[in-house]
Design an enzyme around this catalytic site. Sequence first.
Site, PDB file in Angstrom:
ATOM      1  N   ASP A 171      39.941  20.677 -21.399  1.00 15.47           N
ATOM      2  CA  ASP A 171      40.610  19.373 -21.485  1.00 15.47           C
ATOM      3  C   ASP A 171      40.171  18.600 -22.735  1.00 15.47           C
ATOM      4  OD1 ASP A 171      40.409  20.201 -18.538  1.00 15.47           O
ATOM      5  OD2 ASP A 171      41.852  18.557 -18.451  1.00 15.47           O
ATOM      6  N   ASP A 197      35.638  24.396 -24.498  1.00 17.32           N
ATOM      7  CA  ASP A 197      35.990  23.427 -23.462  1.00 17.32           C
ATOM      8  C   ASP A 197      37.523  23.476 -23.338  1.00 17.32           C
ATOM      9  OD1 ASP A 197      35.876  21.016 -21.789  1.00 17.32           O
ATOM     10  OD2 ASP A 197      36.682  19.986 -23.555  1.00 17.32           O
ATOM     11  N   ASP A 240      34.927  18.200 -26.736  1.00 19.92           N
ATOM     12  CA  ASP A 240      35.410  16.874 -27.157  1.00 19.92           C
ATOM     13  C   ASP A 240      34.710  15.708 -26.474  1.00 19.92           C
ATOM     14  OD1 ASP A 240      36.737  17.468 -24.607  1.00 19.92           O
ATOM     15  OD2 ASP A 240      37.785  15.577 -24.982  1.00 19.92           O
TER      16      ASP A 240
HETATM   17 MG   LIG Z   1      36.920  18.096 -22.661  1.00 21.48          MG
END
Ligand SMILES: [Mg+2]
Length: 255
Positions: free
Chosen positions: A21, A19, A197
């Site tokens: 961001d 991922d 995240d």
């Molecule tokens: Mg993310």
Amino acid sequence: MMSKPQHDGQQTDYAFFFDIDGTLAPLQDMPDAVQIPATVIEQLIDLSKLSDGAVAFVSGRPLNQIDHLTQPLRGAAAGTHGAEIRTLDGQHLGASADTQQLRAIEQQLALHTDSMDGVWIEKKGVAFAVHYRQAPTAQQVLHQIVQRIVDGYPAFTVQAGKCVWEIKPRGYDKGKAINYLMMTPPFIGRIPVFIGDDVTDEAGFHIVNQQQGISIKIGAGDSEATHRFAEVEQLYRWIGNLLNNKITLQTMRSV
Ligand SMILES: [Mg+2]
């Protein structure tokens, strides 16, 4: 002679999905301000070379933004939470969304949120992000607004994220995107590793766990991931250690 990272071959057994961001780049108030450090990009290029290109980005951002953030790397990727996929050999698969419906959704979003301070709409190809990082108390009312709009368009669904509600084509997620890429070269036959995240990454963790891979969640919160890093910097150190063979992935596998 140029120094080249030594490796014991473990990178050729694994496929790496990142991922962006909150994972490869710290979150910022405005998505435009997000950057992956140049040193980390260099490490990702090394990892991609060592793994014969088995490094892919799996993001809520559209592919063009992924390419911009990870340049000069341009490999396999999944954008817009899996609604767009590009294989390493450059084939594109994408959700096709009805442009009239997209325009209608955009108009309704504007109608309901234009007057809300700190709330702004990001148009992302076939999806929308409704950001409320500057207006955290608007979370619930925005959810109701977004859900009510989407209820009128069965081809779309609502996706929760960090200080964002997203509207995306139904039937796509990061898990399905990883699963698809894992059936294409050079990912096929490898063991998947996925680092994310956010809530949207859980579908990816699920698929990777099913394939006895390695799933890593960054930060706090419930997760299906089998491993946890406290912060983005811990991932940076992990990538460095991986390139220097200071860690053995086999010991991290969820078998
Ligand atoms: Mg993310």
